[in-house]
Design an enzyme around this catalytic site. Structure first.
Site, PDB file in Angstrom:
ATOM      1  N   ASP A 124     -81.007  73.241  53.016  1.00 40.11           N
ATOM      2  CA  ASP A 124     -81.908  73.816  54.010  1.00 40.11           C
ATOM      3  C   ASP A 124     -83.005  72.816  54.345  1.00 40.11           C
ATOM      4  O   ASP A 124     -83.209  71.824  53.642  1.00 40.11           O
ATOM      5  CB  ASP A 124     -82.500  75.139  53.494  1.00 40.11           C
ATOM      6  CG  ASP A 124     -83.199  74.968  52.163  1.00 40.11           C
ATOM      7  OD1 ASP A 124     -84.222  74.260  52.127  1.00 40.11           O
ATOM      8  OD2 ASP A 124     -82.741  75.537  51.149  1.00 40.11           O
ATOM      9  N   GLU A 128     -55.719  49.755  46.020  1.00 39.21           N
ATOM     10  CA  GLU A 128     -56.733  50.773  46.322  1.00 39.21           C
ATOM     11  C   GLU A 128     -58.131  50.175  46.165  1.00 39.21           C
ATOM     12  O   GLU A 128     -59.031  50.438  46.962  1.00 39.21           O
ATOM     13  CB  GLU A 128     -56.565  51.978  45.402  1.00 39.21           C
ATOM     14  CG  GLU A 128     -55.278  52.752  45.656  1.00 39.21           C
ATOM     15  CD  GLU A 128     -55.052  53.865  44.637  1.00 39.21           C
ATOM     16  OE1 GLU A 128     -54.694  54.975  45.058  1.00 39.21           O
ATOM     17  OE2 GLU A 128     -55.235  53.607  43.424  1.00 39.21           O
TER      18      GLU A 128
END
Ligand code: GLA
Length: 728
Positions: free
Chosen positions: A532, A612
């Site tokens: 928020d 990777e």
């Protein structure tokens, strides 16, 4: 001046660059709302209509005028007790036990600069960038006063609302309901867009027509919650990303809230946003003041993208604070999904070594380094380093990691406690619990009573003691349960506890950033359970969700983007099969998705293949190349991933010359149809070159006809395209 008071007709006019907000002190001293929307001149009072409406009562001072009713008039601060039977913004319980208040105009002030709110987060702006209007109202009988605060950030099309309520009467009163902002529309058909969800699947988007009756969202959990975000949008039925009218209301508060939208008997719509009124009954003794948390309002006549841009800019530039507000955020590796509770100093060091080799800039040691904490059933609250588990002191581990060229960060959950902890054994009365009743446990933990200063002070001291043990540059501030058993031993007025808890939290955070101004704080509450605007005042980034699945993240980040800037969205590449969903997605897809946030990693690097690792090095280079554009660019939603096959988004630099597009294909079928993405926000009549292919396109072609995504087989492919404006 953006704020004008017209003495001739007692009208307040708030102008921003593209919007106007108008209200009026009427003949009885009520503050009526006249207009909010696209910028306009002139007095809007002509919009008001008066009629004798049955069962809509009239204030006494209207005499025999039966056409004047608060039940029908648009208001800035509708109060219970004035004859308005719609949902009120304020309910006061007076000293004599009666309910009601009747606030009338007493005066106002207009000043340069944006107001602050004592003890609460709020949008800030210097003189020249913001203005404040204070309107003083008073109940003539009880002498309770309320000052409505309006902040205007003209360039940003932002208007903020807050208030101070002062009990100037002769005895204790109780605030039973306090909503920070009210928007009353005289007519019109609206959709309500709200953001609902659950743990690990936050901020789904719901768009529903506003119908007769009330629609309520909110949280009674003491935190803003995964379940509903404290932000709502009211939009015309026809409003799209690029066109149409819409309003946002966003609450700068991290506790329980209530958002209400009501269409009344006269087809008028009221939207309210503010504190949850459940378990709320806030006492005010004579002379005491209650500061109402702020709501941020913005309006766009150009659709939802513009509405989001207004909020993004406001939160990035006028809410987030500190060194990291504008600075590069280190690419981090978090130990949680790499090893959970199962680590020691050497394994963390090993992880850091591998991270350094890949170009990662910070190692974050997550949960498990303190007290007796090998799982989530014990140790919480014991903020001392478990040197036995680490095999060394925190200071030595930090130094070793720093010697690798990495920064060091740490996880904390200061608000909670396990019963199996030294802290709880010593202070069992420090938790929120009703005496004589067993409390509700969640994740096997209880909540500390942060409404009590001595509890906050104690934990603060312990936390500082940890942070002083080495150069710790980042803290992940977690909170892993909802509040319950809201009883504090500190007060006879239990109706204040939930709000005081939030004030205690803010006080702690304010002190922390004051003492460690260079610390990067990342908010977290089981992921995005407290995502928020209140938290963004202290923590410029927030872990967006515990769900790191790239596909789910496309949707979670899409929903989050309506109200919050990408610079605040914590996002990491994690392992496959994903730990939350079991889904396999390509590393490229996880990278592209995490790049629409504060980029980082959260996996065991030791189990990666060499190819990777090389891909990760490349991802980090790519992210660093685009970081500024990602953090500060205008963010556009190119598709709706809840309805379309691809999730796609775009960052455009302020000058429009640089464009980064990210996309993830969510579906794969035989004989696949082509997905076209229409770009947004480019400079019209210009040419753009895609940097990898070298292909050159007209900006209008990219925006009107779009660009096809390359066809590729395989599930969940991701694409990133980078365009630069070139001379024709
Ligand atoms: C919460 C957080 C996770 C992790 C764990 C640790 O669930 O959201 O990221 O930090 O706590 O217990």
């Amino acid at each position: 001046m953006s704020i004008i008071f017209s003495e001739k007709d007692n009208t307040f006019i708030l102008h921003t660059k593209d919007t106007t907000y108008q209200m009026k002190v009427d003949r009885y001293g009520f503050l009526l709302h006249l207009y909010y929307g696209r910028r306009t001149e002139g007095n809007m009072e002509y919009l008001l209509r008066y009629a004798d409406r049955g069962f809509s009562g009239n204030p006494y001072d209207a005499g025999t005028d039966r056409t004047y009713s608060m039940d029908a008039l648009p208001q800035e601060l509708p109060c219970q007790g004035t004859g308005d039977y719609r949902s009120p913004a304020v309910i006061v319980k007076n000293t004599d036990g009666s309910y009601g208040c009747d606030f009338r105009y007493r005066g106002h002030q207009i000043r340069e600069g944006k107001y602050h709110i004592e003890g609460l987060p709020a949008v800030y702006a210097d003189e020249g960038r913001g203005e404040t209007l204070e309107i003083h109202l008073e109940d003539p009988v009880t002498k309770v006063q309320i000052t409505l605060l309006y902040g205007v950030l003209s360039d940003l099309d932002i208007i903020t609302r807050s208030a101070r309520i002062r009990n100037s009467g002769g005895g204790k009163i109780y605030l039973e309901k306090v909503q920070a902002a009210c928007l009353d529309w005289l007519y019109g058909e609206y959709d309500l867009i709200s953001f609902y969800g659950r743990h690990a699947m936050e901020r789904n988007v719901q768009r529903i027509p506003v119908a007769h009756g009330a629609h309520v969202i909110g949280s009674r959990r003491g935190t803003s919650s995964h379940q509903y975000n404290p932000m709502m949008i009211l939009a015309g039925h026809e409003t799209t990303e690029d066109a149409g009218s819409c309003y946002a209301m966003s609450f700068v508060y991290s506790g329980g809230f209530k958002g209400e939208v009501e269409k009344d008997q006269f087809n008028q719509t009221r939207a309210l946003l503010g504190l949850s009124d459940e378990l709320f009954s806030y006492p005010l003794e004579t002379g005491e003041v209650f500061h109402v948390p702020e709501v941020v309002l913005t309006y766009s006549s150009q659709g939802l993208s513009k509405l989001s841009h207004n909020l993004h800019r406001c939160y990035r530039e006028h809410l987030c604070r500190g060194k990291y507000k504008d600075a590069h955020r280190p690419v981090l590796l978090n130990s949680w999904e790499a090893s959970y509770f199962d680590f020691h100093g050497d394994s963390i060091y090993e992880l850091a070594k591998q991270a350094a080799d890949l170009g990662i800039e910070m190692l974050v040691m997550d949960d498990g380094w303190f007290g007796k904490r090998d799982d989530d059933n014990s140790g919480l609250g014991d903020w001392f380093v478990n040197e036995q588990k680490l095999g060394e002191s925190l200071g030595s581990l930090v130094e070793r990691i720093r010697a690798l060229g990495l920064k060091f960060g740490i996880w904390l959950e200061p608000e909670c406690v396990n019963e199996d902890s030294e802290l709880y054994r010593e202070h069992p009365d420090w938790v929120l619990a009703v005496p004589g009743r067993n409390p509700v446990r969640a994740r096997n933990q209880l909540v500390l009573d942060f409404s009590r200063k001595e509890v906050v002070d104690y934990i603060y001291e312990k936390v500082c003691n940890v942070l002083d043990q080495g150069k710790i540059e980042y803290v992940k501030w977690d909170m892993n349960r909802s509040l319950s058993d809201c009883f504090s031993r500190n007060t006879p007025d239990q109706g204040r506890v939930l709000h005081d808890y939030v004030l205690g939290l803010y006080d702690f955070l304010e002190r922390l950033i004051g003492r460690y101004p260079d610390l990067l704080l990342e908010g977290c509450s089981g992921g995005g359970g407290r995502f928020d605007a209140g938290m963004l005042y202290y923590t410029p980034q927030i872990w967006c969700s515990d769900n790191t699945d790239a596909l789910d993240r496309v949707r979670i980040q899409y929903g989050t983007s309506f109200g919050y800037p990408v610079s605040s969205v914590g996002s990491h590449v994690s392992a496959v099969p994903n730990h939350q969903t079991g889904r396999l997605t390509p590393l490229r897809t996880r990278g592209v998705t995490a790049m629409a946030g504060t980029f980082g990693y959260e996996l065991d690097l030791g189990s990666l293949l060499e190819v990777e690792k090389e891909q990760i090095r490349e991802q980090i280079r790519e992210y660093l190349q685009h970081e500024d554009l990602i953090r500060n660019g205008r963010y556009y939603r190119l598709t709706d991933p809840f309805r379309e096959e691809a999730g796609a988004w775009e960052f455009v630099s302020e000058d429009g010359r640089e464009v980064l597009v990210g996309a993830v294909m969510q579906e794969i079928h035989g004989n696949m149809t082509v997905t076209y993405l229409r770009l947004k926000g480019l400079n019209p009549g210009q040419w753009y070159q895609e940097q990898k292919s070298g292909d050159i396109f007209a900006s209008d072609a990219l925006m009107e006809a779009g660009i096809p995504l390359p066809e590729q087989s395989g599930e969940y492919r991701a694409y990133q395209m980078y365009f630069k404006m070139v001379e024709a």
